[in-house]
Design a protein around this motif. Structure first.
Motif, PDB file in Angstrom:
ATOM      1  N   PRO A 177       0.817  -1.228   0.000  1.00  0.00           N
ATOM      2  CA  PRO A 177       0.000   0.000   0.000  1.00  0.00           C
ATOM      3  C   PRO A 177       0.846   1.271   0.000  1.00  0.00           C
ATOM      4  N   GLY A 178       1.887   1.315   0.843  1.00  0.00           N
ATOM      5  CA  GLY A 178       2.749   2.499   0.863  1.00  0.00           C
ATOM      6  C   GLY A 178       3.449   2.726  -0.460  1.00  0.00           C
ATOM      7  N   GLN A 179       3.868   1.618  -1.109  1.00  0.00           N
ATOM      8  CA  GLN A 179       4.539   1.745  -2.407  1.00  0.00           C
ATOM      9  C   GLN A 179       3.578   2.259  -3.475  1.00  0.00           C
ATOM     10  N   LEU A 180       2.305   1.826  -3.396  1.00  0.00           N
ATOM     11  CA  LEU A 180       1.320   2.273  -4.371  1.00  0.00           C
ATOM     12  C   LEU A 180       1.022   3.766  -4.247  1.00  0.00           C
ATOM     13  N   PHE A 181       1.039   4.279  -3.015  1.00  0.00           N
ATOM     14  CA  PHE A 181       0.698   5.689  -2.795  1.00  0.00           C
ATOM     15  C   PHE A 181       1.894   6.623  -2.987  1.00  0.00           C
ATOM     16  N   SER A 182       3.092   6.058  -3.027  1.00  0.00           N
ATOM     17  CA  SER A 182       4.266   6.912  -3.242  1.00  0.00           C
ATOM     18  C   SER A 182       5.218   6.257  -4.238  1.00  0.00           C
ATOM     19  N   PRO A 183       4.790   6.110  -5.494  1.00  0.00           N
ATOM     20  CA  PRO A 183       5.650   5.458  -6.488  1.00  0.00           C
ATOM     21  C   PRO A 183       6.706   6.409  -7.030  1.00  0.00           C
ATOM     22  N   GLN A 184       7.698   5.830  -7.682  1.00  0.00           N
ATOM     23  CA  GLN A 184       8.667   6.598  -8.458  1.00  0.00           C
ATOM     24  C   GLN A 184       8.087   6.635  -9.873  1.00  0.00           C
ATOM     25  N   TRP A 185       7.573   7.781 -10.265  1.00  0.00           N
ATOM     26  CA  TRP A 185       6.704   7.851 -11.431  1.00  0.00           C
ATOM     27  C   TRP A 185       7.405   7.472 -12.732  1.00  0.00           C
ATOM     28  N   ASP A 186       8.656   7.797 -12.872  1.00  0.00           N
ATOM     29  CA  ASP A 186       9.357   7.423 -14.104  1.00  0.00           C
ATOM     30  C   ASP A 186       9.405   5.898 -14.266  1.00  0.00           C
ATOM     31  N   SER A 187       9.800   5.214 -13.206  1.00  0.00           N
ATOM     32  CA  SER A 187       9.847   3.748 -13.259  1.00  0.00           C
ATOM     33  C   SER A 187       8.460   3.160 -13.460  1.00  0.00           C
ATOM     34  N   ALA A 188       7.484   3.737 -12.755  1.00  0.00           N
ATOM     35  CA  ALA A 188       6.124   3.224 -12.881  1.00  0.00           C
ATOM     36  C   ALA A 188       5.619   3.359 -14.318  1.00  0.00           C
ATOM     37  N   ALA A 189       5.940   4.481 -14.952  1.00  0.00           N
ATOM     38  CA  ALA A 189       5.485   4.690 -16.331  1.00  0.00           C
ATOM     39  C   ALA A 189       6.092   3.657 -17.271  1.00  0.00           C
ATOM     40  N   ILE A 190       7.397   3.397 -17.104  1.00  0.00           N
ATOM     41  CA  ILE A 190       8.053   2.392 -17.950  1.00  0.00           C
ATOM     42  C   ILE A 190       7.453   1.008 -17.696  1.00  0.00           C
ATOM     43  N   GLY A 191       7.277   0.649 -16.450  1.00  0.00           N
ATOM     44  CA  GLY A 191       6.719  -0.666 -16.127  1.00  0.00           C
ATOM     45  C   GLY A 191       5.312  -0.841 -16.647  1.00  0.00           C
ATOM     46  N   ILE A 192       4.487   0.203 -16.483  1.00  0.00           N
ATOM     47  CA  ILE A 192       3.104   0.116 -16.960  1.00  0.00           C
ATOM     48  C   ILE A 192       3.073   0.026 -18.478  1.00  0.00           C
ATOM     49  N   LEU A 193       3.991   0.736 -19.156  1.00  0.00           N
ATOM     50  CA  LEU A 193       4.062   0.649 -20.611  1.00  0.00           C
ATOM     51  C   LEU A 193       4.332  -0.782 -21.062  1.00  0.00           C
ATOM     52  N   VAL A 194       5.246  -1.462 -20.378  1.00  0.00           N
ATOM     53  CA  VAL A 194       5.546  -2.859 -20.719  1.00  0.00           C
ATOM     54  C   VAL A 194       4.319  -3.742 -20.486  1.00  0.00           C
ATOM     55  N   VAL A 195       3.641  -3.529 -19.381  1.00  0.00           N
ATOM     56  CA  VAL A 195       2.446  -4.331 -19.083  1.00  0.00           C
ATOM     57  C   VAL A 195       1.384  -4.128 -20.154  1.00  0.00           C
ATOM     58  N   VAL A 196       1.153  -2.887 -20.550  1.00  0.00           N
ATOM     59  CA  VAL A 196       0.137  -2.601 -21.569  1.00  0.00           C
ATOM     60  C   VAL A 196       0.492  -3.268 -22.891  1.00  0.00           C
ATOM     61  N   ILE A 197       1.758  -3.176 -23.300  1.00  0.00           N
ATOM     62  CA  ILE A 197       2.171  -3.806 -24.563  1.00  0.00           C
ATOM     63  C   ILE A 197       2.018  -5.320 -24.489  1.00  0.00           C
ATOM     64  N   MET A 198       2.442  -5.911 -23.379  1.00  0.00           N
ATOM     65  CA  MET A 198       2.344  -7.367 -23.229  1.00  0.00           C
ATOM     66  C   MET A 198       0.892  -7.840 -23.275  1.00  0.00           C
ATOM     67  N   VAL A 199       0.015  -7.118 -22.592  1.00  0.00           N
ATOM     68  CA  VAL A 199      -1.393  -7.527 -22.543  1.00  0.00           C
ATOM     69  C   VAL A 199      -2.063  -7.301 -23.891  1.00  0.00           C
ATOM     70  N   GLY A 200      -1.753  -6.183 -24.533  1.00  0.00           N
ATOM     71  CA  GLY A 200      -2.404  -5.871 -25.799  1.00  0.00           C
ATOM     72  C   GLY A 200      -1.841  -6.590 -26.998  1.00  0.00           C
ATOM     73  N   TRP A 201      -0.631  -7.150 -26.871  1.00  0.00           N
ATOM     74  CA  TRP A 201       0.014  -7.790 -28.023  1.00  0.00           C
ATOM     75  C   TRP A 201      -0.792  -8.970 -28.558  1.00  0.00           C
ATOM     76  N   LYS A 202      -1.475  -9.688 -27.685  1.00  0.00           N
ATOM     77  CA  LYS A 202      -2.237 -10.867 -28.110  1.00  0.00           C
ATOM     78  C   LYS A 202      -3.437 -10.488 -28.974  1.00  0.00           C
ATOM     79  N   ARG A 203      -3.865  -9.242 -28.902  1.00  0.00           N
ATOM     80  CA  ARG A 203      -5.046  -8.810 -29.652  1.00  0.00           C
ATOM     81  C   ARG A 203      -4.700  -8.260 -31.039  1.00  0.00           C
ATOM     82  N   LEU A 204      -3.444  -8.206 -31.362  1.00  0.00           N
ATOM     83  CA  LEU A 204      -3.028  -7.678 -32.658  1.00  0.00           C
ATOM     84  C   LEU A 204      -3.137  -8.750 -33.743  1.00  0.00           C
ATOM     85  N   PRO A 205      -3.122  -8.373 -35.012  1.00  0.00           N
ATOM     86  CA  PRO A 205      -3.185  -9.363 -36.098  1.00  0.00           C
ATOM     87  C   PRO A 205      -2.014 -10.342 -36.036  1.00  0.00           C
TER      88      PRO A 205
END
Length: 757
Positions: A177-205
């Motif tokens: 919980p503490g980590q979620l409320f005080s993230p390091q935004w640069d790292s979080a953005a990179i990590g979330i970008l990877v998660v989004v690409i990984m999850v969305g990749w299966k839906r591509l042609p």
């Protein structure tokens, strides 16, 4: 008998083979590797590269240890193992175990444990117990992987948010919980970008998905982190691949803990590799896995990987399924993928140091959560194994992997025993007034007495009770309880009928130690009445002459009719029998049973001695022949005799005082059979060679003579000459329940008679 083939296609050699006795020529093998395995190896390399680095970081090992393991796993296990298309490398399933070993003993000692685990795997393979590893309940393996996935995700979510993972799951949960409320935004953005690409990749042609999603996610995240000024931690390498090679050292710690670590790594690596190999075998039509050889190959790879400073390896389903999907044909693909990783690790390590730690964390979070499969959870619920699944996950997550698996296995064994030893007991009110039916199915032992006696106590006094025992195991305690209750109920004015429809004979209970009978409960029509109908003398039936028939009809309605309705529905408008079956009137011969036929298959004629009177001397036989051959168009006529035939016995007796005149007149139709027997008919000699007595030799001869009589019959002979009809003879040996084939010149023991004369 000629074997018919649907097509020649099923006989074509599998992909990668020539179909000949020897290996394909070198030129063909090189062409196949170039066309199929080389492209496949490049795709697998691109999938394995980021995974190997991420698993090394998650394990607390040097980054290069993941690449070393990928190189050794691909080349060594690919060359030595017994699964041609399986790809070996560092696996997420061992991440938690390795992390614990590194934390407790240090990295070089963990390498020594990896070497020892590899030696143990080789022993497993050489001892031939490889398949025994598959005896572990699949639900436990699925839950183990899910628990590992949850643990990895809880660890790496902290890294994704710019923090650091903790040593225990409890700490990771409490600090989340503490980590979620005080993230390091640069790292979080990179990590979330990877998660989004990984999850969305299966839906591509499909065309776009030919490029591996993990590679795209890591490359895109790295480029973004370089183009957009970001303060994010990146992978740090201490030297080159050759600098990372280090000899293992002996652990400095309690040897029991070391031995536990060795056994844990060996078992998990073996089970995961074998299960992965089984899954890979289902994906292709090529050579199957040699399980013992596969364990030897996996063990050899672990010995070498640990000796040069690499992570422990297993067969990995993600890389293996990719290998099959992109068209690999031989083990060359796995070997080549290891070579590509080696080239990359030697020449392009500078690129690795540009990758943000958060990118690999996002990759591992997705991989960890993918180990928790909804299909496995749904199947566990459907099969009643949800408790095993949940308890195993909890044990792996909150205790450790080995303890969680052992707890899950123990629960699985307990649940299995409970299901196996627990019978199905039901008490139902019958259709009649104050009638009850008690059904006991499965194993019935003293463990069943509480439920059994409780249900029996609900039956009112003076009731008419039928107890149906469809049991495959019955010990003395359970039978004694049933028998005592029946005796007490009869004394109170009630009636009890005990029917045994299972393989256990109640008359034998108590005379020997109880054993489980493997035979299935017989269907109506296979077992004589006396073996399952009540023989109790305490209460004589009201109609002794009809009681067996009425009980048999009732049993047919209960168990036989529901199974026959579907088949009889198609026969409601008429019959289309395949065979006219002429046999003796003897009650021991049941044509449908010995031919495994059903309603509508046989047009049956029965008479004393299975005779065909020549010269149209009997209207009954003639009418049946004319109707079956002329009207119904049967394709076969079969004459079937049997052992111990009374008619044959009478024919061999010089004097038969008291024989009814009608039987004497009828048996004159067998005079030709007697003459043939006494003149040394070939069928009689063949029967004697099989050890049959004189009566049965005459019975075999009689079948051969009746077949010849049929061949001279105008209607049958004409149909046979035109190829519209086949004629055959059979002989049923009652003592052995064996059916013999009778020809005009002999007798044999075929399993599938070729009905032709």
């Amino acid at each position: 008998m000629q074997t018919l083939r649907k097509s020649d296609e099923r006989d074509r050699p599998p992909a990668g083979s020539t179909g000949g006795d020897g290996p394909p020529p070198l030129r063909e093998r090189v062409a196949s590797v170039t066309r199929y395995d080389l492209p496949a190896s490049l795709v697998v390399f691109l999938v394995a590269l980021p995974l190997s680095i991420g698993i090394a970081i998650a394990s607390g090992a040097p980054v290069m240890a993941g690449l070393i393991a990928a190189v050794v796993g691909g080349i060594v296990a690919g060359a030595v193992g017994g699964s041609p298309l399986q790809v070996t490398g560092p696996a997420a399933g061992l991440t938690v175990v390795v992390a614990e070993l590194v934390d407790k003993f240090g990295w070089q000692a963990t390498c020594a444990i990896t070497v020892a685990a590899g030696v143990l795997q080789i022993v497993f393979g050489l001892s031939g117990i490889a398949r025994a590893a598959l005896a572990i309940a699949p639900v436990v393996v699925h839950a183990m992987l899910a628990g590992i996935g949850v643990t990895i995700a809880l660890q790496q979510i902290h890294v994704l948010l710019g923090g650091s993972s903790h040593s225990t799951v409890v700490q990771n949960l409490t600090e989340l919980p503490g980590q979620l409320f005080s993230p390091q935004w640069d790292s979080a953005a990179i990590g979330i970008l990877v998660v989004v690409i990984m999850v969305g990749w299966k839906r591509l042609p499909d065309r776009m998905r030919m490029v591996p999603g993990p590679l795209v996610a890591v490359v895109v995240a790295t480029i973004v982190s370089l183009l957009v000024p970001m303060d994010v931690p990146r992978i740090q390498l201490d030297g080159s691949l050759f600098d990372a090679i280090a000899l293992p050292s002996l652990p400095d710690g309690p040897w029991l803990a070391v031995a536990t670590g060795v056994l844990t790594v060996a078992l998990i690596a073996s089970v995961e590799s074998l299960l992965s190999a089984v899954a890979v075998d289902k994906m292709h039509d090529g050579p199957r896995t040699e399980f013992s050889r596969e364990l030897v190959g996996q063990g050899t790879a672990n010995v070498i990987s640990g000796a040069v400073g690499g992570l422990p390896v297993t067969g990995v389903i993600v890389r293996s399924s990719t290998n099959v999907a992109v068209g690999a044909r031989t083990r060359a693909s796995a070997i080549l993928h290891g070579i590509w990783i080696l080239v990359f690790a030697v020449l392009l390590t500078g690129l690795v140091q540009q990758v943000p730690m958060a990118a690999l964390a996002g990759l591992l979070v997705v991989i960890g959560l993918q180990l928790v499969k909804l299909a496995d959870i749904t199947k566990a619920r459907r099969t009643g194994d949800a408790w095993i699944y949940g308890v195993t996950i909890a044990g792996v997550v909150f205790l450790n992997l080995l303890e969680g698996v052992l707890i899950g296995l123990a629960l699985a064994v307990i649940l299995l025993l409970w299901r196996v030893i627990r019978p199905s007991i039901a008490v139902e009110r019958g259709a009649g007034e104050n009638t009850w039916t008690v059904t006991v199915e499965g194993p019935c032992s003293f463990l069943s007495l509480p439920k059994l006696t409780s249900l029996l106590s609900r039956i009112p006094e003076r009731a008419d009770v039928t107890i149906e025992l469809a049991v495959d195991f019955l010990d003395h305690a359970a039978w004694d309880a049933i028998d005592q209750w029946a005796t007490h109920h009869r004394r109170g004015g009630g009636r009890v009928t005990i029917e045994t429809t299972g393989p256990v004979a109640v008359d034998e209970v108590g005379s020997a130690p109880p054993t489980r009978r493997s035979a299935l409960a017989p269907l109506p029509g296979f077992v004589p009445w006396r073996h399952w109908q009540s023989k109790s003398a305490a209460e004589p039936p009201k109609s002794p002459a009809l009681r067996p028939v009425r009980d048999g009809v009732a049993e047919y309605h209960r168990r036989g009719a529901p199974r026959l309705r579907t088949h009889l529905d198609g026969l409601r408008d008429g019959q289309r029998p395949d065979t006219l079956f002429l046999t003796c009137a003897d009650s021991r011969v049941v044509p449908n049973v010995i031919t495994s036929s059903g309603p509508g298959d046989l047009f049956t004629i029965r008479n004393v001695g299975n005779l065909v009177p020549s010269g149209a001397a009997d209207d009954s036989v003639e009418a049946a022949l004319e109707f079956a051959v002329g009207e119904l168009g049967v394709s076969s006529v079969v004459v079937c005799g049997h052992s111990g035939c009374g008619a044959m016995t009478a024919l061999l007796s010089d004097e038969s005082p008291g024989t009814p005149a009608a039987i004497d007149r009828w048996l004159t139709h067998a005079d030709a059979s007697v003459r043939a027997f006494r003149s040394g008919h070939p069928a009689a000699r063949a029967a004697a060679e099989l050890g049959l007595g004189a009566v049965d030799q005459l019975g075999v001869t009689n079948v051969a003579v009746q077949v010849q009589t049929l061949m001279r019959h105008p209607l049958v002979g004409e149909a046979f000459a035109d190829g519209r009809l086949r004629v055959a003879g059979l002989f049923f040996d009652i003592a052995s329940a064996e059916v013999l084939e009778v020809t005009p010149t002999g007798v044999a023991r075929p399993h599938a008679p070729a009905f032709a004369t």
